[in-house]
Design a protein around this motif. Structure first.
Motif, short mmCIF file in Angstrom:
data_model
loop_
_atom_site.label_atom_id
_atom_site.label_comp_id
_atom_site.label_asym_id
_atom_site.label_seq_id
_atom_site.Cartn_x
_atom_site.Cartn_y
_atom_site.Cartn_z
N LYS A 131 0.82 -1.21 0.00
CA LYS A 131 0.00 0.00 0.00
C LYS A 131 0.85 1.26 0.00
O LYS A 131 0.49 2.26 -0.63
N GLY A 132 1.97 1.23 0.70
CA GLY A 132 2.81 2.43 0.81
C GLY A 132 3.36 2.90 -0.51
O GLY A 132 3.44 4.11 -0.77
N ARG A 133 3.73 1.96 -1.40
CA ARG A 133 4.34 2.33 -2.67
C ARG A 133 3.41 2.09 -3.86
O ARG A 133 3.80 2.32 -5.01
N GLY A 134 2.19 1.63 -3.60
CA GLY A 134 1.23 1.41 -4.67
C GLY A 134 1.67 0.33 -5.63
O GLY A 134 1.64 0.51 -6.86
N LEU A 135 2.10 -0.83 -5.10
CA LEU A 135 2.60 -1.93 -5.92
C LEU A 135 1.85 -3.22 -5.61
O LEU A 135 1.38 -3.43 -4.50
N ILE A 136 1.79 -4.08 -6.61
CA ILE A 136 1.20 -5.42 -6.47
C ILE A 136 2.29 -6.43 -6.79
O ILE A 136 2.81 -6.46 -7.90
N HIS A 137 2.67 -7.23 -5.82
CA HIS A 137 3.69 -8.26 -6.01
C HIS A 137 3.01 -9.62 -6.22
O HIS A 137 2.03 -9.93 -5.55
N TYR A 138 3.57 -10.41 -7.13
CA TYR A 138 3.01 -11.73 -7.39
C TYR A 138 4.07 -12.62 -8.05
O TYR A 138 5.09 -12.13 -8.54
N THR A 139 3.82 -13.92 -8.06
CA THR A 139 4.73 -14.89 -8.64
C THR A 139 3.98 -15.73 -9.67
O THR A 139 2.88 -16.21 -9.40
N VAL A 140 4.57 -15.88 -10.87
CA VAL A 140 4.02 -16.73 -11.91
C VAL A 140 4.92 -17.95 -12.04
O VAL A 140 6.14 -17.83 -12.16
N VAL A 141 4.31 -19.14 -12.01
CA VAL A 141 5.05 -20.40 -12.06
C VAL A 141 4.61 -21.19 -13.29
O VAL A 141 3.41 -21.38 -13.52
N ASN A 142 5.59 -21.62 -14.09
CA ASN A 142 5.31 -22.46 -15.26
C ASN A 142 5.25 -23.91 -14.79
O ASN A 142 6.27 -24.52 -14.47
N ARG A 143 4.05 -24.49 -14.78
CA ARG A 143 3.84 -25.86 -14.32
C ARG A 143 3.85 -26.87 -15.45
O ARG A 143 3.70 -28.07 -15.19
N GLY A 144 4.01 -26.41 -16.69
CA GLY A 144 3.98 -27.32 -17.83
C GLY A 144 5.37 -27.64 -18.35
O GLY A 144 6.38 -27.45 -17.66
N ASN A 145 5.43 -28.10 -19.60
CA ASN A 145 6.72 -28.46 -20.20
C ASN A 145 6.99 -27.68 -21.48
O ASN A 145 7.81 -28.09 -22.31
N THR A 146 6.31 -26.53 -21.65
CA THR A 146 6.57 -25.66 -22.78
C THR A 146 6.87 -24.25 -22.28
O THR A 146 6.36 -23.82 -21.25
N ALA A 147 7.69 -23.52 -23.02
CA ALA A 147 7.99 -22.13 -22.68
C ALA A 147 6.76 -21.27 -22.91
O ALA A 147 6.04 -21.44 -23.90
N LEU A 148 6.49 -20.33 -21.99
CA LEU A 148 5.28 -19.52 -22.04
C LEU A 148 5.61 -18.03 -22.04
O LEU A 148 6.55 -17.59 -21.36
N THR A 149 4.80 -17.28 -22.79
CA THR A 149 4.85 -15.81 -22.75
C THR A 149 3.53 -15.35 -22.17
O THR A 149 2.51 -15.28 -22.88
N PRO A 150 3.46 -15.02 -20.87
CA PRO A 150 2.17 -14.77 -20.21
C PRO A 150 1.58 -13.41 -20.56
O PRO A 150 2.29 -12.43 -20.84
N HIS A 151 0.25 -13.36 -20.52
CA HIS A 151 -0.51 -12.11 -20.65
C HIS A 151 -1.24 -11.87 -19.34
O HIS A 151 -1.93 -12.76 -18.84
N LEU A 152 -1.12 -10.66 -18.79
CA LEU A 152 -1.66 -10.34 -17.47
C LEU A 152 -2.83 -9.39 -17.57
O LEU A 152 -2.81 -8.42 -18.33
N ASP A 153 -3.89 -9.67 -16.77
CA ASP A 153 -5.01 -8.75 -16.57
C ASP A 153 -5.18 -8.55 -15.07
O ASP A 153 -5.19 -9.52 -14.30
N VAL A 154 -5.32 -7.27 -14.65
CA VAL A 154 -5.49 -6.93 -13.24
C VAL A 154 -6.78 -6.14 -13.07
O VAL A 154 -6.99 -5.13 -13.76
#
Length: 337
Positions: A180-203
């Motif tokens: 809240k102090g810096r106005g940031l959202i922290h999160y972790t994305v984990v690739n659970r499969g066996n192919t390389a991924l380029t993620p798209h994010l919606d908040v």
């Protein structure tokens, strides 16, 4: 006629010699130094399991477990001096922030034709290498690189290696937290499969007072490798000043990969609350002080004089005595007469 045949043979031998020399010269990958030229390395055109025209950005190799795949690296030295280049294979991985990097140790699957190569000045070379896929290799993507080092610089040319077989695209969103102090959202994305991924994010955000809002939607600037995780941060440009709000993250990628995560936070402007509390305390203290002063009768005319009763009684008695004395005075005088 004989002279023409001899001349043709000499020219043919010269062409073969020129093409053979670069084939024996391994390539290294480096970016030009600032303000000058430098040696470079890139995939050679017309090679690999998916040959293409000039300009391949990386190697792409695909094969079943137990097969041997081959490709060629193109090396260019535009400088005025020869360059000695060291080559090795390396495994690729993601850094904590999602960037790409290469292991310091060699990759046992990738074998260059030569480990050390000298590239003459103003010369291009083609360097073959092989990739031996183990019989026990798991299906899916196994990103790697051909790493070249020369002149105190080191860089890698990516090798996108896919082992044939069933593939799975899957990811999860974990450890969502609001700063809240810096106005940031922290999160972790984990690739659970066996192919390389380029993620798209919606908040999206949802508040009791501010309501629902779409905060952002964008493709993340990372390529998440199989089994890897990336700790990422998203900005919350205008968080509410006073509200109880939640953030909802949705991450999708090719192949049907989908993951969600959420977190909540209570926003309270504590400096305003503290200022209001001070005003309340000051006002309450002043009210009690006024009440106390009124009860004690401080100040002129604020209450009866504690000695007023005694003084009135004394004056009354004196007045009565004088009146009685005056009324009896004629009687006394008559008696005397």
């Amino acid at each position: 006629m004989l002279t023409r045949n001899i001349r043709s043979a000499v020219l043919t031998a010269a062409v073969l010699l020129c093409s053979a020399v670069p084939a024996l010269v391994p390539a290294a990958a480096a970016e030009p130094a600032a303000g000058g030229s430098g040696w470079t390395a890139a995939p050679a055109s017309g090679a690999g399991t998916r040959p293409s025209a000039d300009g391949r950005p990386y190697f792409y190799l695909e094969g079943a477990p137990g097969t041997v795949l081959e490709d060629t690296l193109a090396l260019t030295n535009p400088g005025k001096k020869a360059v000695t280049v060291r080559l090795r294979g390396a495994e690729a991985y993601n850094t904590a922030s999602g960037g790409s990097a290469f292991r310091a140790t060699g990759h046992t699957w990738i074998i260059p034709a030569a480990r050390t190569v000298q590239v003459p000045a103003r010369t291009s070379a083609r360097v073959p290498f092989s990739v031996t896929v183990p019989a026990t290799a798991e299906p899916g993507d196994h990103p790697a690189a051909i790493v070249a080092a020369a002149g105190g610089r080191e860089t890698g040319v990516r090798v996108q290696l896919r082992v044939s077989g069933p593939t799975l695209s899957a990811l999860t969103v974990e450890d969502v937290r609001v700063d809240k102090g810096r106005g940031l959202i922290h999160y972790t994305v984990v690739n659970r499969g066996n192919t390389a991924l380029t993620p798209h994010l919606d908040v999206r955000t949802d508040g009791l007072i501010s309501g629902a809002h779409h905060l952002t939607g964008r493709t993340l600037p990372v390529e998440l490798l199989p089994g890897r995780r990336a700790r990422l941060t998203e900005k919350w440009p205008h968080p509410p000043a006073l509200d109880s709000a939640s953030v909802h993250l949705t991450v999708v990628a090719g192949g049907g990969a989908h993951g969600t995560g959420a977190a909540s936070a209570v926003f309270v402007p504590w400096w305003r609350v503290a200022g209001a509390a001070v005003l309340v305390l000051v006002g309450t203290g002043g009210w009690f002080a006024v009440r106390r002063r009124r009860r004690r009768g401080d100040g002129p005319g604020s209450g009866p004089d504690p000695y007023a009763g005694d003084s009135g009684t004394s004056d009354s008695d004196s007045s009565t005595s004088d009146t009685q004395y005056t009324d009896s005075e004629p009687a006394t005088a008559g008696a005397a007469t």
